[in-house]
Scaffold this motif. Structure first.
Motif, short mmCIF file in Angstrom:
data_model
loop_
_atom_site.label_atom_id
_atom_site.label_comp_id
_atom_site.label_asym_id
_atom_site.label_seq_id
_atom_site.Cartn_x
_atom_site.Cartn_y
_atom_site.Cartn_z
N ILE A 202 38.21 48.07 35.73
CA ILE A 202 37.22 47.15 35.15
C ILE A 202 35.95 47.16 35.98
O ILE A 202 34.83 47.15 35.44
CB ILE A 202 37.81 45.73 35.06
CG1 ILE A 202 38.87 45.66 33.95
CG2 ILE A 202 36.72 44.69 34.80
CD1 ILE A 202 39.64 44.36 33.89
N ALA A 203 36.09 47.18 37.30
CA ALA A 203 34.91 47.17 38.17
C ALA A 203 34.05 48.41 37.96
O ALA A 203 32.82 48.31 37.83
CB ALA A 203 35.34 47.05 39.63
N HIS A 204 34.66 49.58 37.93
CA HIS A 204 33.88 50.82 37.84
C HIS A 204 33.37 51.08 36.43
O HIS A 204 32.16 51.27 36.23
CB HIS A 204 34.73 52.01 38.31
CG HIS A 204 35.12 51.93 39.75
ND1 HIS A 204 34.21 51.90 40.78
CD2 HIS A 204 36.35 51.88 40.35
CE1 HIS A 204 34.84 51.85 41.94
NE2 HIS A 204 36.14 51.83 41.70
N PHE A 205 34.28 51.09 35.47
CA PHE A 205 33.85 51.36 34.09
C PHE A 205 33.01 50.23 33.52
O PHE A 205 32.08 50.45 32.74
CB PHE A 205 35.06 51.62 33.19
CG PHE A 205 35.72 52.95 33.42
CD1 PHE A 205 34.98 54.13 33.38
CD2 PHE A 205 37.07 53.04 33.68
CE1 PHE A 205 35.58 55.36 33.60
CE2 PHE A 205 37.68 54.27 33.90
CZ PHE A 205 36.93 55.43 33.85
N VAL B 74 27.60 42.89 36.88
CA VAL B 74 28.37 41.74 36.37
C VAL B 74 29.88 42.02 36.39
O VAL B 74 30.66 41.21 36.91
CB VAL B 74 27.88 41.36 34.95
CG1 VAL B 74 28.78 40.27 34.36
CG2 VAL B 74 26.44 40.89 34.99
N ALA B 75 30.31 43.14 35.84
CA ALA B 75 31.75 43.45 35.80
C ALA B 75 32.33 43.62 37.20
O ALA B 75 33.41 43.08 37.49
CB ALA B 75 32.00 44.68 34.94
N PRO B 76 31.67 44.35 38.13
CA PRO B 76 32.23 44.42 39.48
C PRO B 76 32.28 43.06 40.17
O PRO B 76 33.21 42.80 40.94
CB PRO B 76 31.27 45.37 40.21
CG PRO B 76 30.65 46.19 39.15
CD PRO B 76 30.56 45.31 37.96
N LEU C 252 30.24 47.01 43.20
CA LEU C 252 29.26 45.93 43.21
C LEU C 252 28.04 46.30 44.05
O LEU C 252 26.89 46.06 43.64
CB LEU C 252 29.91 44.65 43.75
CG LEU C 252 29.05 43.40 43.79
CD1 LEU C 252 28.50 43.07 42.41
CD2 LEU C 252 29.87 42.22 44.32
N ASN C 253 28.24 46.89 45.22
CA ASN C 253 27.11 47.28 46.07
C ASN C 253 26.24 48.33 45.37
O ASN C 253 25.01 48.25 45.42
CB ASN C 253 27.62 47.82 47.41
CG ASN C 253 28.05 46.71 48.34
OD1 ASN C 253 27.50 45.62 48.35
ND2 ASN C 253 29.05 46.99 49.16
#
Length: 199
Positions: free
Chosen positions: A89-92, A108-110, A132-133
């Motif tokens: 979820i974080a990457h895609f 937002v997702a990360p 996120l970074n």
């Protein structure tokens, strides 16, 4: 002819038959056969016979570790399947956010994955933090490009600064997908051109 048949009928009957003689050295006599559920001493070869099947007829289960991995088992590289889900979820999600918002909302997702799973395990934290970074870095660059492009007095300067958000969007989508593919294989991914704002 009738005598011949009568001679056959006069022979020994089934009720008159006796048990065949036992071979010499057989001491069992008329004892019943041994119970298969009681343990037997190993034969002279030193190998014990296999254990008898249980009363229900079912074979004993295989030892632990012999079961094939199923949906309830952790995938390689993760403590649980839930960790893998949030890493993807974080990457895609970051790549999708960059694509939909034009390079602004890729973080937002990360961020959601980091807030939900970031405090539960090191693996669940490392993937959202890396995504996120990276996405936050390029979202900030994209916003700055939009602002400078809107404020530019020269047409050339404005065109150049509108290309910055486009480049940020492409980078966010491409590297987000690459990181997601690596995370699906259980491998961490180090984003290039990323500022470590969150550790």
């Amino acid at each position: 002819m009738a005598r011949r048949y009568r001679g056959l009928a006069d022979g020994p009957t089934v009720t008159g038959m006796t048990e065949p003689p036992r071979p010499p050295g057989d001491s069992t006599g008329g004892a019943p056969p041994p119970d298969p559920t009681t343990p037997q001493p190993p034969p002279s070869g030193g190998y014990a016979p296999p254990p008898p099947p249980p009363p229900g007829g079912y074979a004993p289960p295989p030892p632990s570790g012999a079961y094939p991995p199923g949906p309830g088992f952790a995938p390689p590289g993760y403590a649980s399947s839930d960790d893998k889900t949030w890493a993807l979820i974080a990457h895609f999600g970051g790549a999708l956010g960059m694509f939909i918002s034009g390079g602004v909302l890729g973080f937002v997702a990360p961020l959601i994955a980091y807030l939900v799973k970031g405090q539960q395990s090191p693996t669940a934290r490392s993937h959202p933090v890396a995504a996120l970074n990276f996405q936050l870095t390029w979202s900030i660059i994209s916003v700055v490009g939009y602002v400078l492009g809107a404020c530019g007095s020269l047409v050339i300067v404005g065109a150049v600064f509108f290309l910055v958000p486009l480049a940020a969007t492409v980078l966010g989508v491409v590297f987000g997908i690459i990181a997601g593919v690596k995370a699906n294989d259980g491998q961490p991914y180090r984003y290039p051109m990323s500022i470590n704002m969150i550790k």
